[in-house]
Design an enzyme around this catalytic site. Structure first.
Site, mmCIF file in Angstrom:
data_model
loop_
_atom_site.group_PDB
_atom_site.id
_atom_site.type_symbol
_atom_site.label_atom_id
_atom_site.label_comp_id
_atom_site.label_asym_id
_atom_site.label_seq_id
_atom_site.Cartn_x
_atom_site.Cartn_y
_atom_site.Cartn_z
ATOM 1 N N CYS A 2 0.989 5.710 -12.055
ATOM 2 C CA CYS A 2 1.613 4.634 -12.351
ATOM 3 C C CYS A 2 2.845 4.423 -11.791
ATOM 4 C CB CYS A 2 1.654 4.600 -13.846
ATOM 5 S SG CYS A 2 0.078 4.824 -14.757
ATOM 6 N N ARG A 27 1.400 1.204 -6.930
ATOM 7 C CA ARG A 27 1.059 2.547 -7.667
ATOM 8 C C ARG A 27 0.037 2.512 -8.684
ATOM 9 N NH1 ARG A 27 4.980 6.838 -6.590
ATOM 10 N NH2 ARG A 27 4.120 7.662 -8.581
ATOM 11 N N TRP A 73 -2.043 2.538 -13.801
ATOM 12 C CA TRP A 73 -3.353 2.819 -13.092
ATOM 13 C C TRP A 73 -3.993 3.404 -14.403
ATOM 14 C CZ3 TRP A 73 -6.330 7.338 -12.245
ATOM 15 C CH2 TRP A 73 -7.253 6.932 -11.135
ATOM 16 N N ASN A 99 3.992 7.859 -16.882
ATOM 17 C CA ASN A 99 3.228 8.323 -15.818
ATOM 18 C C ASN A 99 2.733 9.966 -15.885
ATOM 19 O OD1 ASN A 99 1.714 8.729 -13.358
ATOM 20 N ND2 ASN A 99 3.642 8.579 -11.993
ATOM 21 N N GLY A 100 1.331 10.149 -15.669
ATOM 22 C CA GLY A 100 0.829 11.524 -15.848
ATOM 23 C C GLY A 100 -0.072 11.531 -16.933
ATOM 24 N N GLU A 486 -12.521 9.179 8.701
ATOM 25 C CA GLU A 486 -11.364 8.317 8.561
ATOM 26 C C GLU A 486 -11.684 6.588 8.557
ATOM 27 O OE1 GLU A 486 -7.527 6.714 7.258
ATOM 28 O OE2 GLU A 486 -8.956 8.892 6.795
ATOM 29 N N LYS A 490 -11.628 4.106 5.471
ATOM 30 C CA LYS A 490 -11.347 2.772 5.243
ATOM 31 C C LYS A 490 -12.188 1.601 5.003
ATOM 32 C CE LYS A 490 -7.617 4.082 5.490
ATOM 33 N NZ LYS A 490 -7.735 5.404 5.245
ATOM 34 N N GLU A 493 -12.635 1.965 1.123
ATOM 35 C CA GLU A 493 -11.627 1.673 0.308
ATOM 36 C C GLU A 493 -11.424 0.304 0.075
ATOM 37 O OE1 GLU A 493 -8.439 5.216 0.708
ATOM 38 O OE2 GLU A 493 -8.843 4.109 2.580
ATOM 39 N N HIS A 509 -30.466 15.140 11.362
ATOM 40 C CA HIS A 509 -30.506 15.881 10.376
ATOM 41 C C HIS A 509 -30.328 15.193 9.004
ATOM 42 C CE1 HIS A 509 -30.452 19.685 12.784
ATOM 43 N NE2 HIS A 509 -29.657 18.847 13.288
ATOM 44 N N LYS A 608 -1.886 4.442 -4.770
ATOM 45 C CA LYS A 608 -1.391 5.050 -3.565
ATOM 46 C C LYS A 608 -1.099 6.538 -3.807
ATOM 47 C CE LYS A 608 0.412 4.692 0.453
ATOM 48 N NZ LYS A 608 -0.897 4.622 1.726
#
Length: 613
Positions: A2, A27, A73, A99-100, A486, A490, A493, A509, A608
């Site tokens: 947050c 955030r 968030w 936040n937390g 990566e 991307k 996301e 496999h 983020k």
């Protein structure tokens, strides 16, 4: 996760808070809210983004010179107006943003219910403000003392700001395992989750430490105490952040801006640390502990998400160039088992924000067991930077887009320099080879710039061919296997297309069963040592009607005849190729997301900085 911002001073608080929330929206963007103190407490909150809050408050009383704001968030409770912050105490006297995660909120809530408290939201945050209310009422305490005593009963992570209707002109803030920065301006103070809302007002900041409570009034200024009631002397730092870095600079999205900043950010990461003419690398963070690192028997690398992928590239770098055994661990898994950590190990943590909760906790464990801890972070003054024995900043500037781009290449650049230095100092890189590699690494920023110029339109076209895909497969070998991971991350996301990264040899496999004419396959095919094997992998995909896009070295004619699309990158050493091969994959994900109408900078369900578990 947050975003928190608060203000007290001579200016009107509302514009400062709204601008601050807009800067912090990366955030969290499930809901947003503000509280303003102007003789009474006006609280306005709304599901959605900060723009929705602005619209909601258009006809409201927004007067006042002290206030707080929050962008959420969601953790406890779904995103809606009720669960949005700020939260009020039962008597309406207190408001709090947080936040937390309060881990023992259920126990606290049960006790408070027995004392007659009622709750309107599903959040742990509302429990905390009721707890402070209960302590304040029972003991008739000033706000800061009620906050301090209440927090001694709390287990978990928090960064909070609290206001009291009956004690106007005062902000109280506290933190534990979640960042909080206090800006000290001329006749004003700001509190925020990071420096982005502060920089346009002042560059002087204090980083609040764990289990510290800050009280701010215009009469007494900033007073800091610990939860044990010890008075602390805060130390002011000057932030280097410039306000221009927080603007889009003419780009449609921060992510595209940050992709195109990489020639500059990679060079900035090297600046003062690498000299191509003289052929050396020097890292100030390693000087004090260089002997211990040279003699280390093992390196453990910790990270999450993109930082974990950078760590996987580092495994190849450190083992090949420095002959140092490396284990790469998800920080979240490492901390919850009983890992073997010894005093001759180096534990290296990678985190863009320097606040990643799992990585921080894993580092605490490693440090307690005697390992040398080293941090690779971007944000100056962050929690991980302060916890580790030493470390290096990647200096790529603020990364606003949730999907990491320039931070990844900054991390890989820093890890590459470390591997070169250790390889030389450990005696596994002869001086001539060391200097040759240093000189080649110095050329990478220019090659990234040229690559962006030559491939952008081509990648944009390829994105149009695959924008409607439902799945995608990314393949790579050696240094470029983590790049495949990566690239897939991307795409997932920001475009919400299911994608997986695999070592190319592992395709047979399992994943080969998925390949048909509807399955785009992206192959990073720049490895010289395994080139023939990669050609065979591409032939296997084509034999099953797969559609292949290959990232190849300039002038590659063999794969060009096999693949449906090829993207050429400048030639470089295999160990540096991830810094180039990842660029078209970043652009590909970006353009596919744009074509699908996705919010590139603020993808759904993501934030983020992951400061909660």
């Amino acid at each position: 996760m947050c975003g928190i911002v608060a203000y007290i001073g001579a200016k009107k608080a509302y514009p400062v808070l709204i601008t601050g929330l807009q800067r912090l929206e990366y955030r969290g963007y499930d809901s947003a809210g503000i509280a303003l103190q102007n003789g009474h407490l006006n609280v306005y909150k709304k599901k959605g983004k900060v723009a929705d809050l602005v619209e909601f408050t258009r006809d409201k009383d927004i007067s006042g010179h002290i206030g707080m704001g929050h962008t959420r968030w969601a953790t406890h409770g779904k995103p809606d107006d009720i669960n949005a912050h700020p939260h009020r105490s039962g008597d309406g006297r207190l408001v709090l943003i947080h936040n937390g995660i309060i881990e023992n909120y259920a126990v606290l809530k049960s006790a408070l219910l027995k004392h007659g408290h009622t709750f309107t939201s599903e959040t742990d945050t509302e429990v905390l403000v009721h707890l402070i209310e209960e302590v304040q009422r029972r003991e008739n305490l000033p706000l800061e003392e009620a906050v301090r005593q209440a927090l001694t009963r709390v287990h978990g992570a928090y960064a909070i700001v609290v206001m009291d209707r009956e004690d106007p002109g005062k902000l109280v803030a506290a933190r534990k395992s979640s960042p909080l920065v206090i800006g000290i301006g001329k006749s004003e103070y700001l509190i925020a989750s990071d420096a982005t809302p502060i920089v346009e007002h002042t560059k002087n900041v204090v980083y609040l430490n764990d289990e510290e409570v800050a009280t701010i009034t215009m009469a007494d200024g900033l007073v800091v105490k610990t939860l044990r009631n010890e008075v602390m002397t805060p130390t002011a730092h000057e932030i280097e952040l410039e306000i221009e870095q927080l603007e889009k600079g003419g780009y449609d999205y921060f992510m595209l801006k940050e992709i195109f900043e990489q020639p500059t950010t990679i060079a900035e990461c090297m600046r003062g640390r690498l000299n191509a003419d003289e052929g050396w690398v020097r890292l100030g963070g390693m000087v004090e502990y260089q002997k211990r690192m040279i003699n280390a028997q093992r390196m453990i690398i910790l990270g999450c998400g993109t930082s974990w992928h950078a760590g996987m590239i580092a495994e190849y770098l450190f083992e090949e160039l420095a002959r140092l055994p490396v284990e790469v661990e998800y920080a979240s898994e490492f901390r919850y088992r009983d890992p073997v950590v010894r005093d001759h190990d180096v534990v290296l943590a990678i985190s863009q924000s320097g606040e990643t909760a799992d990585t921080f906790a894993a580092l605490e464990l490693a440090k307690a067991r005697g390992a040398l801890t080293y941090g690779i972070v971007n944000v100056v003054g962050s929690s991980i930077a302060r916890l580790t024995h030493s470390g290096s900043y990647i200096h790529v500037g603020p990364e606003i887009g949730v999907a990491s781009t320039k931070a990844f290449t900054g991390q890989v650049t820093m890890l590459t320099m470390m591997a070169l230095l250790l390889g030389y100092e450990r005696g596994f890189l002869p001086k001539s080879q060391y200097q040759k590699l240093v000189q080649e690494l110095a050329l990478i920023p220019g090659k990234v710039e040229r690559l962006l110029e030559t491939c952008h339109e081509q990648v944009k076209y390829i994105a149009g061919e695959f924008k409607d895909a439902e799945n995608a497969l990314y393949l790579g070998r050696g240094y470029n296997f983590p790049v495949a991971l990566e690239g897939a991350l991307k795409l997932k996301e920001i475009s919400y297309i299911h994608a997986e990264g695999y070592p190319a040899a592992e395709m047979k496999h399992g994943p080969i069963a998925l390949i048909d004419e509807n399955m785009p396959v992206f192959v990073i095919a720049t490895n010289r040592g395994a080139y023939d094997k990669i050609v065979s992998n591409i032939q296997e995909v084509k034999a099953r009607k797969g559609v292949v896009t290959a990232v190849v070295n300039e002038g590659d004619e063999t794969i060009k005849k096999l693949a449906d699309y090829t993207i050429e990158i400048p030639e470089t050493e295999d160990c540096f190729s991830p810094l180039l091969s990842v660029i078209p994959l970043q652009l590909l994900a970006y353009h596919i997301a744009v074509l699908r109408g996705c919010d590139v900078d603020q993808p759904r369900n993501l934030a983020k900085s992951v400061t909660v578990e």
